[in-house]
Design a protein around this motif. Structure first.
Motif, short mmCIF file in Angstrom:
data_model
loop_
_atom_site.label_atom_id
_atom_site.label_comp_id
_atom_site.label_asym_id
_atom_site.label_seq_id
_atom_site.Cartn_x
_atom_site.Cartn_y
_atom_site.Cartn_z
N GLY A 67 41.87 52.78 41.49
CA GLY A 67 43.31 52.70 41.38
C GLY A 67 43.90 53.56 40.28
N THR A 68 45.07 53.20 39.85
CA THR A 68 45.82 53.96 38.86
C THR A 68 45.66 53.31 37.48
OG1 THR A 68 47.82 52.68 39.31
CG2 THR A 68 47.48 54.68 40.61
N GLY A 69 46.40 53.82 36.51
CA GLY A 69 46.41 53.23 35.18
C GLY A 69 45.27 53.72 34.31
N VAL A 70 45.20 53.18 33.10
CA VAL A 70 44.20 53.64 32.14
C VAL A 70 42.79 53.38 32.62
CG1 VAL A 70 44.33 51.47 30.82
CG2 VAL A 70 43.50 53.55 29.71
N TYR A 71 42.58 52.26 33.31
CA TYR A 71 41.23 51.95 33.79
C TYR A 71 40.86 52.82 34.99
CZ TYR A 71 41.60 47.90 30.72
OH TYR A 71 41.76 47.08 29.62
N GLY A 72 41.85 53.10 35.85
CA GLY A 72 41.58 54.01 36.96
C GLY A 72 41.23 55.41 36.47
N ASP A 73 41.96 55.88 35.45
CA ASP A 73 41.66 57.19 34.88
C ASP A 73 40.25 57.22 34.27
OD1 ASP A 73 44.20 57.98 35.60
OD2 ASP A 73 45.05 57.75 33.59
N PHE A 74 39.88 56.13 33.61
CA PHE A 74 38.56 56.05 33.00
C PHE A 74 37.48 56.12 34.08
CE2 PHE A 74 34.84 54.05 31.19
CZ PHE A 74 34.86 54.38 29.84
N GLN A 95 47.95 52.94 45.36
CA GLN A 95 49.02 52.87 44.37
C GLN A 95 49.06 51.47 43.76
OE1 GLN A 95 50.63 55.64 43.22
NE2 GLN A 95 48.99 56.45 44.50
N ARG A 96 48.01 51.19 43.02
CA ARG A 96 47.84 49.90 42.36
C ARG A 96 46.88 50.11 41.20
NH1 ARG A 96 45.22 44.53 45.28
NH2 ARG A 96 45.12 43.19 43.43
N GLU A 97 47.10 49.46 40.10
CA GLU A 97 46.25 49.68 38.94
C GLU A 97 44.83 49.18 39.18
OE1 GLU A 97 47.64 48.33 35.21
OE2 GLU A 97 49.41 49.64 35.20
N ASN A 98 43.87 49.92 38.62
CA ASN A 98 42.48 49.49 38.65
C ASN A 98 42.29 48.35 37.65
OD1 ASN A 98 40.13 51.02 40.15
ND2 ASN A 98 39.20 50.06 38.36
N VAL A 144 39.88 41.09 35.46
CA VAL A 144 41.23 41.43 35.90
C VAL A 144 41.08 42.19 37.20
CG1 VAL A 144 43.36 42.66 35.36
CG2 VAL A 144 42.06 41.57 33.52
N ARG A 145 41.45 41.56 38.29
CA ARG A 145 41.20 42.17 39.60
C ARG A 145 42.34 43.10 39.98
NH1 ARG A 145 37.97 37.95 43.30
NH2 ARG A 145 38.14 39.75 44.67
N GLY A 146 41.97 44.30 40.44
CA GLY A 146 42.97 45.29 40.79
C GLY A 146 42.66 45.97 42.09
N ALA A 147 42.96 47.27 42.15
CA ALA A 147 42.82 48.03 43.39
C ALA A 147 41.40 48.07 43.90
CB ALA A 147 43.32 49.46 43.15
N GLU A 148 40.42 47.88 43.02
CA GLU A 148 39.02 48.04 43.41
C GLU A 148 38.53 46.99 44.41
OE1 GLU A 148 39.15 45.47 39.74
OE2 GLU A 148 40.14 47.28 40.46
N TYR A 149 39.31 45.94 44.62
CA TYR A 149 38.91 44.89 45.56
C TYR A 149 39.72 44.88 46.85
CZ TYR A 149 36.24 43.06 41.65
OH TYR A 149 35.35 42.93 40.62
N ALA A 150 40.69 45.77 46.96
CA ALA A 150 41.57 45.77 48.13
C ALA A 150 41.19 46.91 49.07
CB ALA A 150 43.02 45.90 47.69
N PHE A 151 40.54 46.58 50.18
CA PHE A 151 40.08 47.56 51.15
C PHE A 151 41.01 47.59 52.37
CE2 PHE A 151 36.42 47.09 48.55
CZ PHE A 151 35.67 48.23 48.70
N ARG A 152 41.00 48.73 53.07
CA ARG A 152 41.78 48.89 54.29
C ARG A 152 40.87 49.38 55.40
NH1 ARG A 152 46.96 52.25 51.82
NH2 ARG A 152 47.57 50.69 50.25
N ARG A 153 41.11 48.88 56.62
CA ARG A 153 40.24 49.24 57.73
C ARG A 153 40.31 50.73 58.05
NH1 ARG A 153 36.70 47.13 61.72
NH2 ARG A 153 35.85 49.07 62.54
N GLU A 154 41.49 51.34 57.87
CA GLU A 154 41.59 52.77 58.20
C GLU A 154 40.68 53.62 57.31
OE1 GLU A 154 45.54 51.87 55.92
OE2 GLU A 154 44.20 50.85 57.35
#
Length: 312
Positions: free
Chosen positions: A62-69, A87-90, A108-118
Motif C-alpha cells: 500500500g501507500t504511506g511510510v510503511y508502504g514506501d519502506f 490506494q490504502r496505507e500499508n 495494524v492491518r492495512g492494504a496488505e490484507y485486502a485482495f481482489r479477484r481481478e
C-alpha cells in the motif's frame, strides 16, 4: 524447477524489546526500536529466495511510510509485487520481544490484507505448481477471492500455514481450504486445538493430532515442536524429526522460516524427512538472531552446514 506462488502479507515489523509485557496501567521502558521487513508471506518467500527456488511474491503493497519502506525493501532484493498499488496505507506489526525471546504481536492491518479477484485473474501461472497461504488474509472480507482462486486451480499444491488463526477462521472458509488437501503446517498447541475443533475428539498428543488432521484433509500434516523438532503424518507414514538446542534471541519468523525451508527443499526434490531436518536447522538459526530472517552471510553459513550434512 517449477515456481511457487506466495500469497499473503508484507509488512514492516517494528521490533520493540521489553523486559516484560505491561499489565493494565503499568509503565514499562523501551530501550530501542527498529523497523524491518516482515509479514508471513514475505518471510516464507525470503527463505525460498535464499535456497534459489523461483517464487512469485503475490502481496499487496500500500501507500504511506510503511508502504514506501516495503517497496524499497523489495527493490533492494531485486523484486516487486505484480499487484497494482492499492490506494490504502500499508500496515505494520509491533513485535514486543521479552527477555526470554518470546514475541507478542500487535498488528495494524492495512492494504496488505485486502485482495481482489481481478489481481489473480491477471496472473501468469506458467511453471507454477504450488501456492503458499497464511491465515491472516483469509479471515479478511476479501479472503473469499483467495480461496476461490485456489479452488479454480486445484492442480496447485497448497501449503497452508495458518498459525493460531486456525482457531478463529470462519468455519466455511477453513473447510474449503482443507478440502484442497493442503500441506498443513502448525505448531503443537495449534494442532491439538484444531484436531479437537475439527474432529470432536481430544488427541492425547501431537502425533494423534496430526493423524486426525490428516484424516480430515487427506494431505500431509507437519507439527513443529520447538527445540524437540517436528513430526509429520503423510500417506507414506508418520515420523519424528529431532531438533536441537538453540540460543534464543527472539522467536519472530521461526514458523515462517520453517515452512519456507520445507517448501524450498520439497521443490528441490528432497523427501519430507530431509526437508524437515533442514527446516529444523534453519529455524533454530533464525531464533538465534534478531528479527524474522537471516542475513545473506548468516544464511551462507547455514547452507554450508546443511550441505555438509547432506541436507541441501
Amino acid at each position: 524447477m517449477n515456481k511457487l506462488l506466495v500469497i499473503g502479507s508484507t509488512v514492516v515489523d517494528v521490533i520493540i524489546p521489553v523486559d516484560h509485557l505491561p499489565r493494565t496501567a503499568e509503565d514499562v521502558n523501551v530501550y530501542e526500536q527498529r523497523m524491518a521487513m516482515g509479514g508471513c508471506a514475505f518471510n516464507a518467500w525470503s527463505m525460498l529466495r535464499h535456497f534459489g527456488v523461483p517464487a512469485i511474491l503475490f502481496s499487496p503493497v500500500g501507500t504511506g511510510v510503511y508502504g514506501d519502506f516495503v517497496r524499497a525493501g523489495l527493490a533492494a532484493r531485486g523484486t516487486s509485487s505484480p499487484i497494482p498499488t492499492p490506494q490504502r496505507e500499508n500496515g505494520c506489526c509491533y513485535c514486543f520481544v521479552e527477555k526470554g525471546g518470546e514475541r507478542t504481536f500487535v498488528s495494524v492491518r492495512g492494504a496488505e490484507y485486502a485482495f481482489r479477484r481481478e489481481w489473480f485473474d491477471g496472473l501468469d501461472l506458467t511453471g507454477v505448481d504450488g501456492a503458499y497461504l497464511c491465515g491472516l488474509e483469509v479471515e479478511d472480507p476479501s479472503g473469499d477471492c483467495i480461496i476461490g482462486f485456489l479452488e479454480d486451480h486445484r492442480a496447485l499444491r497448497v501449503y497452508f500455514a495458518p498459525g493460531p488463526r486456525i482457531r478463529s477462521l470462519q468455519r466455511d472458509r477453513l473447510d474449503r481450504i482443507l478440502n484442497l488437501h493442503p500441506v498443513l503446517h502448525l505448531n503443537e498447541e495449534e494442532a491439538v486445538s484444531a484436531a479437537l475443533d475439527l474432529t470432536g475428539t481430544a488427541p492425547r498428543d501431537a502425533a494423534e493430532a496430526a493423524a486426525a488432521l490428516r484424516r480430515r484433509t487427506g494431505g500431509p500434516v507437519i507439527v513443529t515442536l520447538g527445540e524437540r523438532g517436528c513430526l509429520y503424518d503423510t500417506a507414506e507414514g508418520q515420523g519424528w524429526v529431532p531438533g536441537g538446542p538453540a540460543r534464543v534471541t527472539d522467536t519472530i519468523g521461526a514458523g515462517d522460516s520453517h515452512i519456507g525451508t520445507v517448501m524450498a527443499r520439497l521443490q528441490q526434490g528432497a523427501s519430507m524427512e530431509q526437508a524437515l531436518r533442514a527446516a529444523n536447522y534453519v529455524s533454530a538459526a533464525v531464533v538465534s538472531v534478531r528479527g524474522a530472517r537471516l542475513a545473506e552471510e548468516d544464511f551462507a553459513a547455514v547452507l554450508s552446514a546443511l550441505r555438509k550434512e547432506g541436507l541441501a
